[in-house]
Design an enzyme around this catalytic site. Structure first.
Site, PDB file in Angstrom:
ATOM      1  N   HIS A  20      -9.962   6.659  -2.159  1.00  0.00           N
ATOM      2  CA  HIS A  20     -10.177   5.777  -1.024  1.00  0.00           C
ATOM      3  C   HIS A  20     -11.133   4.736  -0.998  1.00  0.00           C
ATOM      4  O   HIS A  20     -11.820   4.534  -0.295  1.00  0.00           O
ATOM      5  CB  HIS A  20     -10.404   6.849   0.214  1.00  0.00           C
ATOM      6  CG  HIS A  20      -9.608   7.452   0.155  1.00  0.00           C
ATOM      7  ND1 HIS A  20      -9.372   8.934   0.676  1.00  0.00           N
ATOM      8  CD2 HIS A  20      -8.091   7.863   0.736  1.00  0.00           C
ATOM      9  CE1 HIS A  20      -8.004   9.991   0.967  1.00  0.00           C
ATOM     10  NE2 HIS A  20      -7.324   8.744   0.561  1.00  0.00           N
TER      11      HIS A  20
ATOM     12  N   ARG B 211      -2.333  -1.899  -3.891  1.00  0.00           N
ATOM     13  CA  ARG B 211      -2.933  -1.022  -3.833  1.00  0.00           C
ATOM     14  C   ARG B 211      -3.100   0.866  -5.198  1.00  0.00           C
ATOM     15  O   ARG B 211      -1.862   1.141  -4.862  1.00  0.00           O
ATOM     16  CB  ARG B 211      -3.668   0.076  -2.335  1.00  0.00           C
ATOM     17  CG  ARG B 211      -4.199   1.502  -2.329  1.00  0.00           C
ATOM     18  CD  ARG B 211      -4.658   1.888  -0.972  1.00  0.00           C
ATOM     19  NE  ARG B 211      -4.671   3.082  -1.417  1.00  0.00           N
ATOM     20  CZ  ARG B 211      -4.587   4.339  -1.198  1.00  0.00           C
ATOM     21  NH1 ARG B 211      -3.317   4.680  -0.289  1.00  0.00           N
ATOM     22  NH2 ARG B 211      -5.268   5.528  -0.744  1.00  0.00           N
TER      23      ARG B 211
ATOM     24  N   ASN C 191       0.731  -1.364  -0.324  1.00  0.00           N
ATOM     25  CA  ASN C 191       0.376   0.175   0.057  1.00  0.00           C
ATOM     26  C   ASN C 191       1.055   1.367  -0.096  1.00  0.00           C
ATOM     27  O   ASN C 191       1.203   1.927   0.881  1.00  0.00           O
ATOM     28  CB  ASN C 191      -1.034  -0.436   1.102  1.00  0.00           C
ATOM     29  CG  ASN C 191      -2.386   0.713   1.413  1.00  0.00           C
ATOM     30  OD1 ASN C 191      -1.511   2.188   0.564  1.00  0.00           O
ATOM     31  ND2 ASN C 191      -3.012   0.841   2.151  1.00  0.00           N
TER      32      ASN C 191
ATOM     33  N   ARG D 138      -1.906  18.546   0.885  1.00  0.00           N
ATOM     34  CA  ARG D 138      -3.087  19.051  -0.284  1.00  0.00           C
ATOM     35  C   ARG D 138      -3.784  19.734   0.266  1.00  0.00           C
ATOM     36  O   ARG D 138      -4.436  19.885   1.065  1.00  0.00           O
ATOM     37  CB  ARG D 138      -3.543  17.506  -1.078  1.00  0.00           C
ATOM     38  CG  ARG D 138      -2.697  16.556  -1.643  1.00  0.00           C
ATOM     39  CD  ARG D 138      -3.574  15.425  -2.257  1.00  0.00           C
ATOM     40  NE  ARG D 138      -2.610  14.476  -0.906  1.00  0.00           N
ATOM     41  CZ  ARG D 138      -3.471  13.171  -1.272  1.00  0.00           C
ATOM     42  NH1 ARG D 138      -4.456  12.921  -1.619  1.00  0.00           N
ATOM     43  NH2 ARG D 138      -3.234  12.488  -0.544  1.00  0.00           N
TER      44      ARG D 138
ATOM     45  N   GLU E 121      -7.776  -1.374   4.340  1.00  0.00           N
ATOM     46  CA  GLU E 121      -7.800  -1.734   3.221  1.00  0.00           C
ATOM     47  C   GLU E 121      -6.266  -3.056   2.654  1.00  0.00           C
ATOM     48  O   GLU E 121      -7.593  -3.622   2.136  1.00  0.00           O
ATOM     49  CB  GLU E 121      -6.487  -0.182   2.151  1.00  0.00           C
ATOM     50  CG  GLU E 121      -7.671   0.905   2.372  1.00  0.00           C
ATOM     51  CD  GLU E 121      -6.987   2.125   2.265  1.00  0.00           C
ATOM     52  OE1 GLU E 121      -5.157   1.928   3.139  1.00  0.00           O
ATOM     53  OE2 GLU E 121      -7.421   3.501   1.627  1.00  0.00           O
TER      54      GLU E 121
END
Ligand code: ADP
Length: 417
Positions: free
Chosen positions: A190, A102, A7, A251, A401
């Site tokens: 996501h 991922r 990931n 961000r 995840e």
């Protein structure tokens, strides 16, 4: 079956190994091995430091720091700990049966999990310009695996996949129609974790997923919300790239696009320079001037060397919460109501301050937190932190995840003869 998951985040590389028997368990089992590298991303002079933490199900846990290595060297070093040294979990690379990745952006062609082939790698490369912090890192991870493990099956699981059910009215930007034909549309990200949280929420609440209206708040270094009705994503805050929407660690989230055209006209910023500013020098880091890490922002609001630093940390926190409240309000409006609000990922799972500040403004809906439950940090288990009489349930669900990716790998491997 031994499933290794990679990931690759913007500032971290997480990796873990699951051992699955003949049947896939319903609940996430404990992983056999977990490794993580964090590359510090703040205004301190870190000299390219990489912080490693590795732990095994045998109870061995190791942390160390290296500096001066490239990202690729750091990741190779991390993975070698799987079959050598004190944290060894398998006797050699050949014991790993499949590797899941991922992949943040699948573009207009790839939504379903897929075996990594030359065509799939080209497609990921082709849309890497949309997700500059991520897709290249994920391709690099696939190359590292091929180098260290040889011809092991590799699977790409796309973070955009869950949002493919968004209606056109949510997915289309109000620009010229040709944009959509060129693939310029809201993809959302996501998705692996938003989907997991929706399934887990239904389980925790003892309700049928198809009967629920959910707002999931994924608050990590990257942050996004999803509006989920009957188990399907109907809107989300991230868009064409993972830059839109909420304020994040580094961000900016949404800003007036007029600012960008103004900067380009006045100061001759190139597209690449704007990309760098918006992706890496904005958000909590840009506003506070301290760090992208919410822990450090919270600490500085209480105790900083100078009042001006404290004020900037407070502004960064207030803006983060303000934009989160606005976004949640918008998602509730899209759903026409909400049964549960779900907090997940680093900030969502660990910051009672953020959860309380956000929830406070939804008291008009009858949403009320249980202050004692909210204050528990860290929360060992997924739990309902709302007051008994709250009209909206508030859940904290640990991001899983890696387990979702492992499940997809297992399903795809069943189809290989
Ligand atoms: P990524 O998006 O890289 O997967 P994570 O989900 O691990 O990130 O979230 C990382 C962020 O979680 C950190 O930058 C930090 O801001 C936040 N975080 C972790 N622990 C806490 C805590 N105890 N309080 C507040 N924020 C935290």
């Amino acid at each position: 079956m031994n499933v290794l998951v990679l990931n690759s985040g913007s500032s971290s590389q997480k990796s873990c190994l699951y051992e699955i028997g003949d049947a896939l368990p319903d609940d996430p089992p404990r992983s056999v091995w977990e490794g993580k590298i964090e590359w510090a991303n703040d205004n301190d002079n870190n000299n390219g430091q990489a912080q490693y933490s590795i732990k095994t199900s045998r109870g061995v846990s190791r942390k160390h720091v290296t500096s001066g290595g490239s990202r690729r060297e750091d990741i190779e070093r991390l993975l070698q700990n799987l079959w050598s040294g004190e944290t060894q979990a398998v006797s050699g690379p050949s014991e790993i049966n499949v590797v899941g990745h991922r992949v943040v952006h699948g573009g207009p062609q790839h939504f379903e999990p897929a075996m990594v082939t030359t065509e799939v790698k080209h497609a990921i490369e082709g849309v890497s310009v949309f997700a500059p912090l991520h897709n290249q890192a994920e391709l690099e991870g696939m190359e590292i695996v091929a180098k260290l493990l040889g011809p092991v099956p590799q699977v790409a699981v796309f973070d955009t996949g869950f949002h493919r059910t968004m209606p056109l009215s949510a997915a289309t930007y109000p620009g010229p129609h040709e944009w959509f034909e060129q693939g310029i549309r809201r993809y959302g990200f996501h998705g692996i974790n938003h989907q997991y949280c929706a399934q887990c929420a239904a389980h925790l609440l003892g309700k049928d997923l198809n009967s629920l209206k959910l707002v999931t708040c994924h608050l990590g270094n990257g942050c996004s919300l999803a509006a989920i009705r009957e188990g399907q994503s109907v809107d989300t805050t991230m868009g064409f790239t993972p830059l839109e929407g909420l304020m994040m660690g580094t961000r900016s989230g949404s800003v007036d696009p007029g600012i960008l055209t103004y900067l380009m006209r006045q100061r001759q910023f190139s597209g690449e320079q704007l990309d760098e500013v918006l992706n890496q020098k904005s958000g909590l880091l840009g506003v506070s001037g301290i760090s992208s890490d919410m822990r450090r922002i919270l600490a500085a609001t209480k105790n900083a060397a100078e009042p001006s630093i404290m004020a900037r940390a407070q502004l960064a926190f207030d803006m983060y919460v303000h934009r989160l409240r606005k976004g949640i309000g918008a998602m509730i409006a899209v759903l026409g109501g909400v049964d549960a609000l779900i907090f997940t990922a680093g900030v969502g799972e660990n910051s009672p301050e953020v959860r309380a500040a956000v929830c406070d403004n939804f008291a008009f809906l009858g949403l009320r937190l249980d202050p004692g439950k909210n204050a528990q940090s860290p929360l060992d288990n997924d739990m309902d932190i709302s007051a008994r009489d709250s009209t909206v349930r508030v859940l904290v669900i640990h991001a899983q995840e890696d387990w979702m990716i492992t499940r997809e790998c297992w399903h795809l491997m069943q189809r290989i003869p």
